[in-house]
Design a protein around this motif. Structure first.
Motif, PDB file in Angstrom:
ATOM      1  N   SER A 178       0.822  -1.218   0.000  1.00  0.00           N
ATOM      2  CA  SER A 178       0.000   0.000   0.000  1.00  0.00           C
ATOM      3  C   SER A 178       0.847   1.256   0.000  1.00  0.00           C
ATOM      4  O   SER A 178       0.311   2.364  -0.052  1.00  0.00           O
ATOM      5  N   LYS A 179       2.169   1.096   0.060  1.00  0.00           N
ATOM      6  CA  LYS A 179       3.078   2.241   0.170  1.00  0.00           C
ATOM      7  C   LYS A 179       3.528   2.705  -1.217  1.00  0.00           C
ATOM      8  O   LYS A 179       4.098   1.914  -1.987  1.00  0.00           O
ATOM      9  N   PRO A 180       3.335   3.984  -1.559  1.00  0.00           N
ATOM     10  CA  PRO A 180       3.760   4.481  -2.873  1.00  0.00           C
ATOM     11  C   PRO A 180       5.238   4.260  -3.166  1.00  0.00           C
ATOM     12  O   PRO A 180       5.611   3.939  -4.298  1.00  0.00           O
ATOM     13  N   GLU A 181       6.088   4.419  -2.161  1.00  0.00           N
ATOM     14  CA  GLU A 181       7.525   4.252  -2.377  1.00  0.00           C
ATOM     15  C   GLU A 181       7.872   2.812  -2.738  1.00  0.00           C
ATOM     16  O   GLU A 181       8.757   2.562  -3.571  1.00  0.00           O
ATOM     17  N   VAL A 182       7.180   1.855  -2.113  1.00  0.00           N
ATOM     18  CA  VAL A 182       7.418   0.440  -2.436  1.00  0.00           C
ATOM     19  C   VAL A 182       6.907   0.144  -3.841  1.00  0.00           C
ATOM     20  O   VAL A 182       7.554  -0.574  -4.614  1.00  0.00           O
ATOM     21  N   MET A 183       5.742   0.694  -4.193  1.00  0.00           N
ATOM     22  CA  MET A 183       5.216   0.528  -5.548  1.00  0.00           C
ATOM     23  C   MET A 183       6.257   0.974  -6.578  1.00  0.00           C
ATOM     24  O   MET A 183       6.554   0.263  -7.543  1.00  0.00           O
ATOM     25  N   GLN A 184       6.808   2.166  -6.371  1.00  0.00           N
ATOM     26  CA  GLN A 184       7.750   2.742  -7.328  1.00  0.00           C
ATOM     27  C   GLN A 184       9.003   1.889  -7.465  1.00  0.00           C
ATOM     28  O   GLN A 184       9.428   1.551  -8.584  1.00  0.00           O
ATOM     29  N   GLN A 185       9.607   1.533  -6.341  1.00  0.00           N
ATOM     30  CA  GLN A 185      10.855   0.773  -6.408  1.00  0.00           C
ATOM     31  C   GLN A 185      10.626  -0.642  -6.937  1.00  0.00           C
ATOM     32  O   GLN A 185      11.474  -1.191  -7.649  1.00  0.00           O
ATOM     33  N   ALA A 186       9.472  -1.228  -6.612  1.00  0.00           N
ATOM     34  CA  ALA A 186       9.184  -2.583  -7.096  1.00  0.00           C
ATOM     35  C   ALA A 186       8.978  -2.582  -8.605  1.00  0.00           C
ATOM     36  O   ALA A 186       9.486  -3.463  -9.310  1.00  0.00           O
ATOM     37  N   VAL A 187       8.234  -1.619  -9.121  1.00  0.00           N
ATOM     38  CA  VAL A 187       8.018  -1.536 -10.574  1.00  0.00           C
ATOM     39  C   VAL A 187       9.345  -1.265 -11.281  1.00  0.00           C
ATOM     40  O   VAL A 187       9.647  -1.860 -12.324  1.00  0.00           O
ATOM     41  N   ASN A 243      -0.754  -4.680  -6.213  1.00  0.00           N
ATOM     42  CA  ASN A 243      -1.875  -5.330  -5.529  1.00  0.00           C
ATOM     43  C   ASN A 243      -2.026  -4.661  -4.165  1.00  0.00           C
ATOM     44  O   ASN A 243      -1.250  -4.926  -3.249  1.00  0.00           O
ATOM     45  N   ASP A 244      -3.024  -3.769  -4.035  1.00  0.00           N
ATOM     46  CA  ASP A 244      -3.118  -2.906  -2.849  1.00  0.00           C
ATOM     47  C   ASP A 244      -4.378  -3.202  -2.045  1.00  0.00           C
ATOM     48  O   ASP A 244      -5.494  -2.924  -2.493  1.00  0.00           O
ATOM     49  N   VAL A 245      -4.193  -3.738  -0.834  1.00  0.00           N
ATOM     50  CA  VAL A 245      -5.336  -4.050   0.021  1.00  0.00           C
ATOM     51  C   VAL A 245      -6.057  -2.787   0.485  1.00  0.00           C
ATOM     52  O   VAL A 245      -7.198  -2.857   0.955  1.00  0.00           O
ATOM     53  N   CYS A 246      -5.413  -1.638   0.366  1.00  0.00           N
ATOM     54  CA  CYS A 246      -6.031  -0.365   0.755  1.00  0.00           C
ATOM     55  C   CYS A 246      -6.642   0.388  -0.430  1.00  0.00           C
ATOM     56  O   CYS A 246      -7.088   1.526  -0.281  1.00  0.00           O
ATOM     57  N   ALA A 247      -6.654  -0.242  -1.605  1.00  0.00           N
ATOM     58  CA  ALA A 247      -7.291   0.338  -2.797  1.00  0.00           C
ATOM     59  C   ALA A 247      -6.767   1.737  -3.119  1.00  0.00           C
ATOM     60  O   ALA A 247      -7.534   2.634  -3.469  1.00  0.00           O
ATOM     61  N   LEU A 248      -5.458   1.917  -2.969  1.00  0.00           N
ATOM     62  CA  LEU A 248      -4.790   3.190  -3.280  1.00  0.00           C
ATOM     63  C   LEU A 248      -5.313   4.352  -2.432  1.00  0.00           C
ATOM     64  O   LEU A 248      -5.375   5.493  -2.892  1.00  0.00           O
ATOM     65  N   SER A 249      -5.645   4.061  -1.180  1.00  0.00           N
ATOM     66  CA  SER A 249      -6.167   5.109  -0.298  1.00  0.00           C
ATOM     67  C   SER A 249      -5.085   5.797   0.521  1.00  0.00           C
ATOM     68  O   SER A 249      -5.338   6.833   1.140  1.00  0.00           O
ATOM     69  N   GLN A 259     -17.208   3.916  -6.721  1.00  0.00           N
ATOM     70  CA  GLN A 259     -16.584   5.180  -6.326  1.00  0.00           C
ATOM     71  C   GLN A 259     -15.069   5.124  -6.489  1.00  0.00           C
ATOM     72  O   GLN A 259     -14.443   6.065  -6.993  1.00  0.00           O
ATOM     73  N   ARG A 260     -14.481   4.001  -6.104  1.00  0.00           N
ATOM     74  CA  ARG A 260     -13.013   3.919  -6.138  1.00  0.00           C
ATOM     75  C   ARG A 260     -12.495   3.864  -7.576  1.00  0.00           C
ATOM     76  O   ARG A 260     -11.432   4.424  -7.879  1.00  0.00           O
TER      77      ARG A 260
END
Length: 263
Positions: free
Chosen positions: A81-90, A98-104, A150-151
């Motif tokens: 759910s962390k943007p920094e992890v998303m960026q480095q992983a990609v 795959n975000d359990v928090c639905a990008l919140s 909504q999401r």
């Protein structure tokens, strides 16, 4: 989708794959068994789980993303759910968020739009620490469909392409036993959203509480639930036991397409 948890406290395999070398071998095994997506996670989201620091999560997941990207021709999903992890992983080779928090989380929508990769939005009522404290719905399917409506709109407005969106109703995330089985029985109702459906119910308490079995004894029930999910519209199933699930899906596919077997 094969599950690779590199956490010491995952509900199913806590600590089992937290060593880098062991986790790499498990990824190899899941690919051999037929996984076409490996979902790598470094923070447990089981009920009551404690948060993990950004640095610890990065240290757990990035080396594995790099390993799978180098050695296997499969999709890599980063469960975060962390943007920094998303960026480095990609940047390291991940293909899906795959975000359990639905990008919140703050900055997550903007990061997902910037990275321009598919993202799965999951529904969760509450937070992992409190989500199983008397969850309530008017109608669990109607309420979650409204949440996704909504999401999805929020994601589109943030610049995420519709074709990059998947949804996961979040079995076990703020749901009672009855809620979970209603979701499974009425999964087809989510198809009205015209968005691919990812399902994760492997080894969860909805299996164990129904059958009265421990976590590592839930694979048979999980495979049956996965089959029902696919029959009701699931496009991706997220599982621990890849071999058992792949064999089930092959039998199901042969049954649905028996005419092709005679050609």
């Amino acid at each position: 989708m094969g599950i690779l948890n590199v956490t010491p406290d995952s509900f199913s395999d806590g600590g089992q794959y937290s060593s880098y070398e062991i986790a790499c071998r498990h990824a190899d095994e899941m690919v051999r068994d037929g996984a076409t997506i490996i979902d790598i996670g470094g923070e447990s989201t089981r009920p009551g789980a404690a948060p993990v620091s950004l640095n610890d999560e990065l240290l757990r997941v990035i080396p594995l993303v790099e390993y799978v990207a180098k050695h296997h021709d499969v999709w890599i999903s980063i469960d975060t759910s962390k943007p920094e992890v998303m960026q480095q992983a990609v940047n390291a080779g991940a293909d899906l968020i795959n975000d359990v928090c639905a990008l919140s989380q703050p900055g997550a929508l903007a990061m997902a739009a910037q990275l321009d990769v598919p993202v799965c939005l999951m529904h969760m009522q509450g937070k992992p620490q409190t989500m199983q404290n008397q969850p309530e719905y008017q109608d669990v399917v109607d309420d979650i469909v409204a949440f996704f409506t909504q999401r999805i709109d929020d994601a589109l407005k943030a610049g995420i392409k519709r074709e990059n969106i998947l949804i996961d109703p979040g079995f076990g995330f703020g749901k009672t036993l009855a809620h979970n089985y209603q979701l499974l029985a009425e999964l087809h109702r989510f198809k009205t959203l015209s968005i691919p459906l990812l399902i994760g119910l492997s080894r969860k308490s909805m299996i164990g509480n129904l059958l009265g079995c421990d976590v590592l004894e839930r694979d048979n029930g999980s495979a049956v639930a996965a089959m029902l999910a696919v029959q009701n519209g699931a496009d991706i199933v997220r599982v621990h036991n890849v071999k058992l699930t792949v064999e089930m899906l092959r039998v199901l596919d042969a049954t649905n397409n028996y005419a092709a077997l005679s050609t």
